[in-house]
Write a protein that holds these residues in place. Sequence first.
Motif, PDB file in Angstrom:
ATOM      1  N   ALA A   5       0.807  -1.225   0.000  1.00 31.63           N
ATOM      2  CA  ALA A   5       0.000   0.000   0.000  1.00 31.63           C
ATOM      3  C   ALA A   5       0.837   1.271   0.000  1.00 31.63           C
ATOM      4  O   ALA A   5       0.284   2.368  -0.097  1.00 31.63           O
ATOM      5  CB  ALA A   5      -0.939   0.010   1.210  1.00 31.63           C
ATOM      6  N   THR A  50      -3.442  -3.630  -0.392  1.00 29.45           N
ATOM      7  CA  THR A  50      -3.200  -2.534  -1.318  1.00 29.45           C
ATOM      8  C   THR A  50      -3.735  -1.219  -0.772  1.00 29.45           C
ATOM      9  O   THR A  50      -4.380  -1.169   0.271  1.00 29.45           O
ATOM     10  CB  THR A  50      -3.849  -2.821  -2.687  1.00 29.45           C
ATOM     11  OG1 THR A  50      -5.276  -2.762  -2.549  1.00 29.45           O
ATOM     12  CG2 THR A  50      -3.453  -4.178  -3.224  1.00 29.45           C
ATOM     13  N   GLY A  51      -3.474  -0.157  -1.514  1.00 26.86           N
ATOM     14  CA  GLY A  51      -3.980   1.164  -1.175  1.00 26.86           C
ATOM     15  C   GLY A  51      -4.443   1.877  -2.424  1.00 26.86           C
ATOM     16  O   GLY A  51      -4.572   1.281  -3.501  1.00 26.86           O
ATOM     17  N   ARG A  52      -4.678   3.163  -2.287  1.00 29.57           N
ATOM     18  CA  ARG A  52      -5.126   3.970  -3.412  1.00 29.57           C
ATOM     19  C   ARG A  52      -4.089   3.930  -4.542  1.00 29.57           C
ATOM     20  O   ARG A  52      -2.891   3.894  -4.295  1.00 29.57           O
ATOM     21  CB  ARG A  52      -5.344   5.400  -2.932  1.00 29.57           C
ATOM     22  CG  ARG A  52      -6.008   6.316  -3.943  1.00 29.57           C
ATOM     23  CD  ARG A  52      -6.239   7.680  -3.338  1.00 29.57           C
ATOM     24  NE  ARG A  52      -7.107   7.594  -2.179  1.00 29.57           N
ATOM     25  CZ  ARG A  52      -8.440   7.570  -2.234  1.00 29.57           C
ATOM     26  NH1 ARG A  52      -9.039   7.607  -3.425  1.00 29.57           N
ATOM     27  NH2 ARG A  52      -9.162   7.509  -1.148  1.00 29.57           N
ATOM     28  N   LYS A  54      -3.410   1.515  -6.542  1.00 33.17           N
ATOM     29  CA  LYS A  54      -2.695   0.242  -6.665  1.00 33.17           C
ATOM     30  C   LYS A  54      -3.466  -0.764  -7.530  1.00 33.17           C
ATOM     31  O   LYS A  54      -3.143  -1.942  -7.540  1.00 33.17           O
ATOM     32  CB  LYS A  54      -2.443  -0.352  -5.281  1.00 33.17           C
ATOM     33  CG  LYS A  54      -1.549   0.511  -4.393  1.00 33.17           C
ATOM     34  CD  LYS A  54      -0.094   0.470  -4.839  1.00 33.17           C
ATOM     35  CE  LYS A  54       0.788   1.259  -3.905  1.00 33.17           C
ATOM     36  NZ  LYS A  54       2.190   0.863  -3.951  1.00 33.17           N
ATOM     37  N   ARG A  97      -7.965  -3.796   0.969  1.00 27.72           N
ATOM     38  CA  ARG A  97      -7.572  -2.382   0.968  1.00 27.72           C
ATOM     39  C   ARG A  97      -7.152  -1.929   2.365  1.00 27.72           C
ATOM     40  O   ARG A  97      -7.862  -2.161   3.340  1.00 27.72           O
ATOM     41  CB  ARG A  97      -8.735  -1.518   0.471  1.00 27.72           C
ATOM     42  CG  ARG A  97      -8.494  -0.011   0.491  1.00 27.72           C
ATOM     43  CD  ARG A  97      -7.434   0.418  -0.502  1.00 27.72           C
ATOM     44  NE  ARG A  97      -7.861   0.255  -1.873  1.00 27.72           N
ATOM     45  CZ  ARG A  97      -8.450   1.225  -2.590  1.00 27.72           C
ATOM     46  NH1 ARG A  97      -8.656   2.401  -2.051  1.00 27.72           N
ATOM     47  NH2 ARG A  97      -8.813   0.998  -3.829  1.00 27.72           N
ATOM     48  N   GLN A  98      -5.986  -1.287   2.443  1.00 29.27           N
ATOM     49  CA  GLN A  98      -5.553  -0.600   3.656  1.00 29.27           C
ATOM     50  C   GLN A  98      -5.873   0.874   3.466  1.00 29.27           C
ATOM     51  O   GLN A  98      -5.205   1.581   2.712  1.00 29.27           O
ATOM     52  CB  GLN A  98      -4.053  -0.810   3.908  1.00 29.27           C
ATOM     53  CG  GLN A  98      -3.561  -0.184   5.205  1.00 29.27           C
ATOM     54  CD  GLN A  98      -2.054  -0.311   5.402  1.00 29.27           C
ATOM     55  OE1 GLN A  98      -1.318  -0.570   4.443  1.00 29.27           O
ATOM     56  NE2 GLN A  98      -1.576  -0.132   6.621  1.00 29.27           N
ATOM     57  N   GLN A 101      -2.228   4.293   5.885  1.00 28.26           N
ATOM     58  CA  GLN A 101      -0.929   3.656   6.096  1.00 28.26           C
ATOM     59  C   GLN A 101      -0.478   3.911   7.531  1.00 28.26           C
ATOM     60  O   GLN A 101       0.053   4.966   7.854  1.00 28.26           O
ATOM     61  CB  GLN A 101       0.088   4.190   5.099  1.00 28.26           C
ATOM     62  CG  GLN A 101      -0.220   3.794   3.661  1.00 28.26           C
ATOM     63  CD  GLN A 101       0.822   4.310   2.702  1.00 28.26           C
ATOM     64  OE1 GLN A 101       2.010   4.292   2.986  1.00 28.26           O
ATOM     65  NE2 GLN A 101       0.368   4.769   1.549  1.00 28.26           N
ATOM     66  N   ALA A 107      -0.936  -3.035   8.424  1.00 31.09           N
ATOM     67  CA  ALA A 107      -1.171  -3.685   7.130  1.00 31.09           C
ATOM     68  C   ALA A 107      -1.463  -5.166   7.315  1.00 31.09           C
ATOM     69  O   ALA A 107      -2.355  -5.731   6.682  1.00 31.09           O
ATOM     70  CB  ALA A 107       0.044  -3.492   6.225  1.00 31.09           C
TER      71      ALA A 107
END
Length: 267
Positions: A5, A50-52, A54, A97-98, A101, A107
Amino acid sequence: MFPVAGFGTRFLPATKAMPKELLPIVDKPLIQYAVEEAIAAGIDTLIFVTGRNKRAIEDHFDVNKELELALRSKGKNEQADMVRNIVPPHVECIFVRQAEQLGLGHAVLCAERAVAGDPFAVLLADDFLTDYAPGVTADLVDAFEKTGNSQLSVMPVDEAYISQYGVIIPSTDGHGVIGVVEKPRQDEAPSNLASIGRYVLTSDIFDSLRTLPAGSGGEIQLADALNLHAQDGLLEAIKLKGKRFDCGSVDGFMNASAHEYAKRLEN
């Protein structure tokens, strides 16, 4: 489990729109090397935290029928097979989704439901490991199956850099770990053995992570939970075989690429 992420700020502007984990070491994305290492260890469920921005990681490991058909129509069957076999058919990919952060420990916590109470491996793609097959994850899995204790990979680190790592306090027999100290000062490091980004953990690590107070920046550190397990005699260490490159830095990434390309030329 692959925590992916992060923003990859040290690689800007390349990572403004593309995940750092998809930057290629020669012609293969960094994350794919870690995935292949996990599969070589017998793992058949891959969890990506994952994150934004990704989504491209999910696309990379998904089927792309249009690309396959286009390649085959041009007689490029070898390349089409490569695209199809990025992940073998028996391997499942799960994406979690995380939203924020808040540290590596956070995570890992995000993937608790996907883990579903089973022992699991954590692989940090930034730690690029090479020149040893089937890989350190396979070694960790083998060690776990023998004792049932959580396992982490360690390597000797020069004193000048020891403060950049989580450092273990080894037991007298050299296999057990009785403590983990996060980023100690050089003169306070309990050993020269640093934890690197490969772990096999039991699911009770989630209970430890949930009870940890947030540290600097509000982050939850996996090393703090590992320290609790070490104090209870539930953590062991396996020394790294092969080479390791820190691909979280530009220098490490370029050195890894040069190393892998040199191997291609030799073959």
